[in-house]
Motif scaffolding. Structure first.
Motif, PDB file in Angstrom:
ATOM      1  N   THR A  78       1.053  -1.484   0.266  1.00 19.59           N
ATOM      2  CA  THR A  78      -0.135  -0.494  -0.169  1.00 19.59           C
ATOM      3  C   THR A  78       0.579   1.078  -0.168  1.00 19.59           C
ATOM      4  N   ASP A  79       2.026   1.493   0.404  1.00 15.95           N
ATOM      5  CA  ASP A  79       3.048   2.937   0.848  1.00 15.95           C
ATOM      6  C   ASP A  79       3.450   2.466  -0.809  1.00 15.95           C
ATOM      7  N   ASN A  80       3.948   1.495  -1.603  1.00 17.16           N
ATOM      8  CA  ASN A  80       4.284   1.504  -2.629  1.00 17.16           C
ATOM      9  C   ASN A  80       5.429   2.426  -2.832  1.00 17.16           C
ATOM     10  N   LEU A  81       6.023   2.315  -2.149  1.00 16.12           N
ATOM     11  CA  LEU A  81       7.376   3.068  -1.613  1.00 16.12           C
ATOM     12  C   LEU A  81       8.599   2.684  -2.871  1.00 16.12           C
ATOM     13  N   PRO A  82       9.360   3.754  -4.072  1.00 14.81           N
ATOM     14  CA  PRO A  82      10.225   3.754  -4.495  1.00 14.81           C
ATOM     15  C   PRO A  82      12.285   2.700  -4.147  1.00 14.81           C
ATOM     16  N   MET A  83      12.385   2.087  -4.832  1.00 16.67           N
ATOM     17  CA  MET A  83      14.079   1.944  -3.465  1.00 16.67           C
ATOM     18  C   MET A  83      14.498   3.330  -4.065  1.00 16.67           C
ATOM     19  N   ASP A  84      15.648   2.962  -3.268  1.00 15.48           N
ATOM     20  CA  ASP A  84      16.480   4.093  -2.640  1.00 15.48           C
ATOM     21  C   ASP A  84      17.977   4.172  -3.892  1.00 15.48           C
TER      22      ASP A  84
ATOM     23  N   GLN B 147       3.048   5.160  14.732  1.00 14.32           N
ATOM     24  CA  GLN B 147       2.847   6.486  13.888  1.00 14.32           C
ATOM     25  C   GLN B 147       4.428   7.322  13.818  1.00 14.32           C
ATOM     26  N   GLY B 148       4.298   8.203  13.346  1.00 17.64           N
ATOM     27  CA  GLY B 148       5.311   9.113  13.596  1.00 17.64           C
ATOM     28  C   GLY B 148       6.378   8.764  12.200  1.00 17.64           C
ATOM     29  N   PRO B 149       7.288   9.762  12.185  1.00 15.21           N
ATOM     30  CA  PRO B 149       8.513  10.124  11.370  1.00 15.21           C
ATOM     31  C   PRO B 149       9.484   8.807  11.063  1.00 15.21           C
ATOM     32  N   CYS B 150       9.399   8.330   9.501  1.00 13.45           N
ATOM     33  CA  CYS B 150      10.128   7.330   9.651  1.00 13.45           C
ATOM     34  C   CYS B 150      10.637   7.874   7.645  1.00 13.45           C
ATOM     35  N   GLY B 151      11.359   6.413   7.552  1.00 12.13           N
ATOM     36  CA  GLY B 151      12.323   6.532   6.137  1.00 12.13           C
ATOM     37  C   GLY B 151      13.169   5.551   6.199  1.00 12.13           C
ATOM     38  N   PRO B 152      13.935   5.550   4.541  1.00 10.93           N
ATOM     39  CA  PRO B 152      13.903   4.128   3.948  1.00 10.93           C
ATOM     40  C   PRO B 152      16.152   4.225   5.121  1.00 10.93           C
ATOM     41  N   CYS B 153      16.621   3.248   5.179  1.00  8.87           N
ATOM     42  CA  CYS B 153      17.397   2.541   5.916  1.00  8.87           C
ATOM     43  C   CYS B 153      18.801   2.254   5.054  1.00  8.87           C
TER      44      CYS B 153
ATOM     45  N   TYR C 160       9.704  10.964   5.644  1.00  9.51           N
ATOM     46  CA  TYR C 160       8.091   9.875   5.721  1.00  9.51           C
ATOM     47  C   TYR C 160       7.790  10.396   7.249  1.00  9.51           C
ATOM     48  N   ASN C 161       6.640  11.173   7.225  1.00  8.13           N
ATOM     49  CA  ASN C 161       6.031  10.596   8.266  1.00  8.13           C
ATOM     50  C   ASN C 161       4.593   9.864   8.367  1.00  8.13           C
ATOM     51  N   ARG C 162       3.960   8.956   9.359  1.00 12.84           N
ATOM     52  CA  ARG C 162       3.590   7.940   9.693  1.00 12.84           C
ATOM     53  C   ARG C 162       2.457   8.804   9.879  1.00 12.84           C
ATOM     54  N   LYS C 163       0.764   8.114   9.145  1.00 12.58           N
ATOM     55  CA  LYS C 163      -0.443   8.720   9.971  1.00 12.58           C
ATOM     56  C   LYS C 163      -1.340   7.771  10.966  1.00 12.58           C
ATOM     57  N   ALA C 164      -1.580   8.283  11.143  1.00 14.66           N
ATOM     58  CA  ALA C 164      -2.544   6.829  11.841  1.00 14.66           C
ATOM     59  C   ALA C 164      -3.360   6.015  10.909  1.00 14.66           C
ATOM     60  N   ASN C 165      -3.951   6.474   9.991  1.00 18.45           N
ATOM     61  CA  ASN C 165      -4.369   5.358   8.859  1.00 18.45           C
ATOM     62  C   ASN C 165      -3.351   4.821   7.701  1.00 18.45           C
ATOM     63  N   GLY C 166      -2.251   4.727   8.260  1.00 23.03           N
ATOM     64  CA  GLY C 166      -0.885   4.063   8.059  1.00 23.03           C
ATOM     65  C   GLY C 166      -0.845   4.909   6.563  1.00 23.03           C
ATOM     66  N   SER C 167      -0.899   5.821   6.311  1.00 23.25           N
ATOM     67  CA  SER C 167      -0.867   6.374   5.255  1.00 23.25           C
ATOM     68  C   SER C 167       1.156   7.351   5.336  1.00 23.25           C
TER      69      SER C 167
ATOM     70  N   SER D  79      -6.013   3.124  21.213  1.00 21.46           N
ATOM     71  CA  SER D  79      -6.029   3.617  19.713  1.00 21.46           C
ATOM     72  C   SER D  79      -5.941   5.133  19.357  1.00 21.46           C
ATOM     73  N   THR D  80      -4.791   5.927  18.560  1.00 16.58           N
ATOM     74  CA  THR D  80      -4.733   7.503  18.732  1.00 16.58           C
ATOM     75  C   THR D  80      -5.321   8.036  16.898  1.00 16.58           C
ATOM     76  N   ASP D  81      -5.969   8.648  16.923  1.00 18.79           N
ATOM     77  CA  ASP D  81      -6.022   9.310  15.418  1.00 18.79           C
ATOM     78  C   ASP D  81      -4.892  10.482  15.619  1.00 18.79           C
ATOM     79  N   ASP D  82      -5.142  10.680  14.208  1.00 16.39           N
ATOM     80  CA  ASP D  82      -3.781  12.110  13.652  1.00 16.39           C
ATOM     81  C   ASP D  82      -4.679  13.212  14.447  1.00 16.39           C
ATOM     82  N   TRP D  83      -3.281  14.439  14.877  1.00 13.58           N
ATOM     83  CA  TRP D  83      -3.342  15.785  14.522  1.00 13.58           C
ATOM     84  C   TRP D  83      -4.563  15.866  14.407  1.00 13.58           C
ATOM     85  N   THR D  84      -5.328  16.854  14.381  1.00  9.47           N
ATOM     86  CA  THR D  84      -5.884  18.233  13.290  1.00  9.47           C
ATOM     87  C   THR D  84      -5.519  18.898  13.619  1.00  9.47           C
ATOM     88  N   ILE D  85      -4.556  19.825  12.762  1.00 10.84           N
ATOM     89  CA  ILE D  85      -4.027  20.800  12.694  1.00 10.84           C
ATOM     90  C   ILE D  85      -4.643  21.923  12.307  1.00 10.84           C
ATOM     91  N   LEU D  86      -5.203  23.006  12.711  1.00 10.20           N
ATOM     92  CA  LEU D  86      -6.071  24.052  12.987  1.00 10.20           C
ATOM     93  C   LEU D  86      -4.827  25.273  12.599  1.00 10.20           C
TER      94      LEU D  86
END
Length: 871
Positions: free
Chosen positions: A135-141, A172-178, A218-225, A447-454
């Motif tokens: 579902t992430d469909n991430l490209p090769m680094d 949830q939170g910051p992430c990335g390839p390594c 990247y940032n991983r959101k509560a819905n997985g995106s 379970s924790t939702d993503d922050w709604t930023i106002l």
């Protein structure tokens, strides 16, 4: 190369690359609900990756203490059985917060490893993220791949999947390839058989990862995106112990100078040699590893306990104790003796070990002695379970009770049972363990939702030192659903007067009111990764309007009285007991305060009185609050401020002074000590070896305390016919009561003698057994005395006595030991089965047991059934 030089070279290298070198943060986390301990080098910097704070330096390097024993990253059960997993380990790291990225991180890693440390390039492999088609469909680094081609042959650049080459801090939170860097330290003969690239990430003990370069983008959101981070960051972590293994030319982390001094000391204490017997080697590795984890945790302020992080530390220590108990035959405390070696080895890099050495030794020794007593008790209980077992399989349910209630280790149980040629019902045990896990998981499920930023980029500022009210804007919110609290909302404002839980002080409560008169109550306030979060049951209706927020002033004031009193108490203890006293924890509520401190003995009545008088003299002295905010830590320390081990301080701090009491503290305080009114100690006791605890009250709570004591005094005087000397009257009553008790004991003994004489004549011979089942008028102690006296005079005796006491039923069963052996009779089993007639239960030993119940009417039925056991 010695381990100290390896660490030093790493930090010096990155200092030359314009990195700020920072000390290791405490391992125990206090404002991150997702983690108990720092489990990776990046954890102390999480707020920067999340964008909740701005780092003073965009480049940082350090050697961070880490602990992996719970949650997702859990290495505990592997420790000791291989040569490269640990509970506590050092993570060497360099960090970039929106500064350099892949090109520099890769270039510097290669330069340090191959040029500074001189590692042969031919034994290194690197991995890059191969991309994903999920579902992430991430490209090769490809960017990292192309950079690595400048330094290493392409056949040594391996492609890895998301499991190995995509790093995430959590759901949830910051992430990335390594990109991982692996080293192959096998012999030439082994390398000729299997290429190193085939063993990368295959858990081979000599083809291991030593450095991970994480590219946070990247940032991983509560819905997985996934979404792109506004800035790209570098997060690297290199295992110090593994690096030492490579640079010191050995095949195991435990053969480096990080562990060898500990292993040699264990060999001396145990009188056993490392490297001869596998079980002994595993035990020695477990102990050498675990003492480091426990010692560093205690130095950082986390004592072993029955809950939370303290339970994890206790579990680690108990694992070490039982390995020593089982495989090194150590039946007395000995692990505490390793602390001296550890502090000498690591105390220069981590001075908290030297400063807290005596405390660490005391706590570990007491924990060892306590658990060894538990093991002794567990052995007795296990023998009883074995005696009651019919067949060759022991009930998993009973063994789980031994494990869960008494803390008796399951692996030790299995070992003992195998020696007795018995099997353990492992499926039954696992089923009970799973039930417990399910209960625990259900209780903590959230379970924790993503922050709604106002309002994006809104400044979030605490103003609660100066005001309890403010007009605020809601900048973000999210919904949290838990089994414990149900549905809650977490609210963040641009400014807030609400103090968040921290430094032992509870979070503020209060309310929020909008322009339409709608009110929402703030139930608690906490700090999470540098963000102040307000908890409410509901979300405001008009979320984009301005709100008025008000702190509960009464609760805040009482809490401030108690917090200020902890500072004065700390000063008083150091004055009365000595400067060895240091704060080891506190809890500051509106109703009371709790203060833990290092001291070696119980306080005398005179010492407690002196401490109280010292604090109350400062209250009477009307000392004003002198506060310095945002000053350099070094300046505050030079001014005499006390800092605490286990606390994480920033570059600037807040110093609180009342007279000669000066401490670094972020909590709230009264403006003048006179506001406290009065200080009263209500209890003093031990928490652990070398740690005492005082609970005390101030202000309104003291008034209530004296009012209740005054009321109780006059009620007592009334019962004593308003005597003018109630103490003497009570002493007279006590003396009279003691005299009457002695008379009753003599009467009961005479009564028991008479009953024993009567009972002798009532014994019946049933199938060669002297049998008697009878209701008698004696208490439990009298019945036991009678039973054992008859047992000393008659062989083959089976007695069941019933009695009624204070409306409750009692059954006591005595069976001669020869009958227990020859007829397989068991008094414990008898009372358990007959206990159903009196609506109760009980147990005991095979030759004597008792049961209690709430139905005295069932005694006769139980007595009638007794003969069934021998007919």
């Amino acid at each position: 190369m010695k381990s100290q030089d390896i660490r030093s070279k790493f930090l010096s290298f990155f200092k030359e690359k314009k990195h700020s070198i920072v000390p290791s943060a405490p391992m125990v986390l206090k404002d991150d609900p997702t983690l108990m301990f720092v489990n990776s080098g990046m954890a102390p910097f999480k707020e920067y990756f999340l964008g909740n704070a701005q780092s003073k330096n965009s480049r940082i390097s350090d050697s961070q203490k880490c602990l992996r024993v719970s949650g997702k990253h859990n290495d505990l059960e592997e420790v000791g059985y291989d040569t490269y997993h640990h509970t506590l380990f050092e993570m060497l790291g360099n960090w970039s917060f929106g500064d350099y990225f892949k090109k520099e991180a890769i270039a510097w890693a290669w330069e340090l490893l191959t040029e500074v440390y001189g590692i042969d390039k031919e034994i290194l492999y690197v991995t890059v993220f191969e991309g994903s088609d999920d579902t992430d469909n991430l490209p090769m680094d490809t960017e990292a791949y192309d950079i690595w081609k400048q330094y290493i042959a392409e056949d040594r650049i391996l492609k890895g999947d998301k499991k190995d080459n995509f790093w995430e801090m959590g759901e949830q939170g910051p992430c990335g390839p390594c990109s991982e860097i692996h080293v192959d330290i096998r012999s030439a003969e082994e390398k000729a058989k299997i290429p190193g690239k085939d063993l990368v990430n295959q858990d081979h003990p000599h083809v291991v990862e030593i450095w991970n370069l994480v590219f946070m983008q990247y940032n991983r959101k509560a819905n997985g995106s996934l979404e792109d981070l506004p800035d790209k960051h570098i997060d690297t972590g290199m295992g110090f112990e593994r690096l030492c293994m490579v640079l010191q030319g050995v095949q195991s982390n435990y053969d480096t100078d990080v562990f060898i001094p500990l292993i040699r000391e264990i060999e001396t204490i145990a009188k056993m040699k490392y490297g001869k017997v596998e079980d002994v080697d595993v035990a020695i590795r477990v102990i050498a590893d675990h003492v480091r984890a426990v010692a560093f945790s205690i130095a950082d302020g986390q004592l072993p306990s029955n809950t939370g992080a303290g339970y994890v530390i206790r579990r680690i220590l108990r694992r070490a104790i039982r390995y020593g108990f089982t495989f090194l035959d150590k039946k007395e405390a000995f692990i505490y003796r390793l602390v001296d070696v550890l502090s000498k080895k690591m105390g220069t890099a981590f001075p908290e070990l030297k400063a807290q050495k005596q405390l660490i030794e005391n706590v570990i020794k007491e924990e060892e002695q306590s658990f060894l007593r538990t093991l002794d008790q567990g052995l007795v209980l296990l023998n009883r379970i074995v005696e009651e077992t019919k067949g060759d399989t022991v009930s998993g349910e009973k063994v789980f009770e031994l494990y869960d209630t008494y803390g008796f280790p399951i692996d030790l149980t299995a070992l003992i049972l195998s020696e007795k040629e018995l099997k353990l019902d492992e499926k039954g045990f696992d089923a009970e363990l799973q039930k417990q896990k399910n209960r625990s998981r259900a209780a903590s499920e959230m379970s924790t939702d993503d922050w709604t930023i106002l309002f994006d980029d809104a400044e979030e500022e605490f103003i609660g030192y100066d005001t309890l009210e403010a007009n605020v804007k809601l900048t973000r919110y999210r919904k949290v659903v838990s089994k414990k609290d149900g549905e809650m909302y977490q609210l963040v404002f641009n400014i807030t007067p609400f103090y968040p839980e921290g430094g032992g002080q509870v979070g503020d409560k209060g309310y929020l009111e909008d322009a339409h008169g709608d009110v929402i109550y703030i139930l608690n306030t906490k700090k999470e990764n540098n963000v102040i979060i307000h908890f409410a049951k509901n979300l405001p209706k008009h979320i984009e309007e301005t709100f008025k927020v008000v702190v509960d002033s009464k609760q805040r004031y009482r809490t401030e009285c108690n917090h200020t009193a902890t500072h004065l108490l700390h000063q008083a203890l150091r004055e009365v007991l000595g400067t060895h006293v240091e704060q080891k924890g506190s809890a500051v509520h509106s109703k009371y305060l709790r203060f833990d401190f290092s001291h070696f003995s119980k306080l005398t009545v005179e010492e407690l009185r002196d401490v109280e008088n010292f604090v109350n003299a400062r209250i009477a002295g009307k000392l004003p609050l002198i506060e310095k905010r945002n000053i350099p830590k070094e300046e505050a320390i030079a001014d005499g401020a006390m800092s605490l081990f286990g606390e994480k301080y920033g570059d600037t701090v807040r110093a609180i002074r009342f007279g000669q009491s000066i401490e670094l503290c972020g909590g709230t305080h009264v403006k003048n000590t006179a506001d406290i009114w009065h200080f009263k100690i209500v209890s003093e006791g031990a928490v652990a070896s070398g740690i005492r605890r005082i609970e005390a009250i101030t202000n309104d709570a003291v008034k209530d305390f004296y009012f209740e004591n005054n009321r109780a005094y006059f009620e007592m005087k009334d019962l004593l016919n308003n005597t003018k000397e109630p103490v003497k009257a009570l002493q007279s009553l006590q003396e009279e009561n003691t005299s009457l008790k002695k008379q009753i004991e003599l009467l009961l003994k005479d009564k028991a003698k008479n009953i024993k004489g009567e009972l002798k004549s009532e014994l019946q011979d049933v199938n060669g057994i002297q049998f008697l089942a009878k209701k008698i008028d004696l208490d439990a102690g009298g019945i036991k005395d009678v039973a054992f006296e008859l047992g000393s005079q008659f062989d083959n005796l089976f007695l069941l006595f019933g009695a009624e006491q204070n409306g409750k039923a009692l059954l006591s069963c005595y069976i001669s030991k020869e009958l227990v052996a020859s007829k397989e009779l068991n008094a414990g089993q008898v009372v358990r089965e007959l206990g159903k007639y009196i609506q109760g239960g009980g147990g005991g030993q095979p030759f004597f047991a008792t049961a209690g119940g709430k139905n005295p009417n069932g005694i006769n039925d139980a007595l009638e059934k007794a003969k069934d056991y021998i007919e």
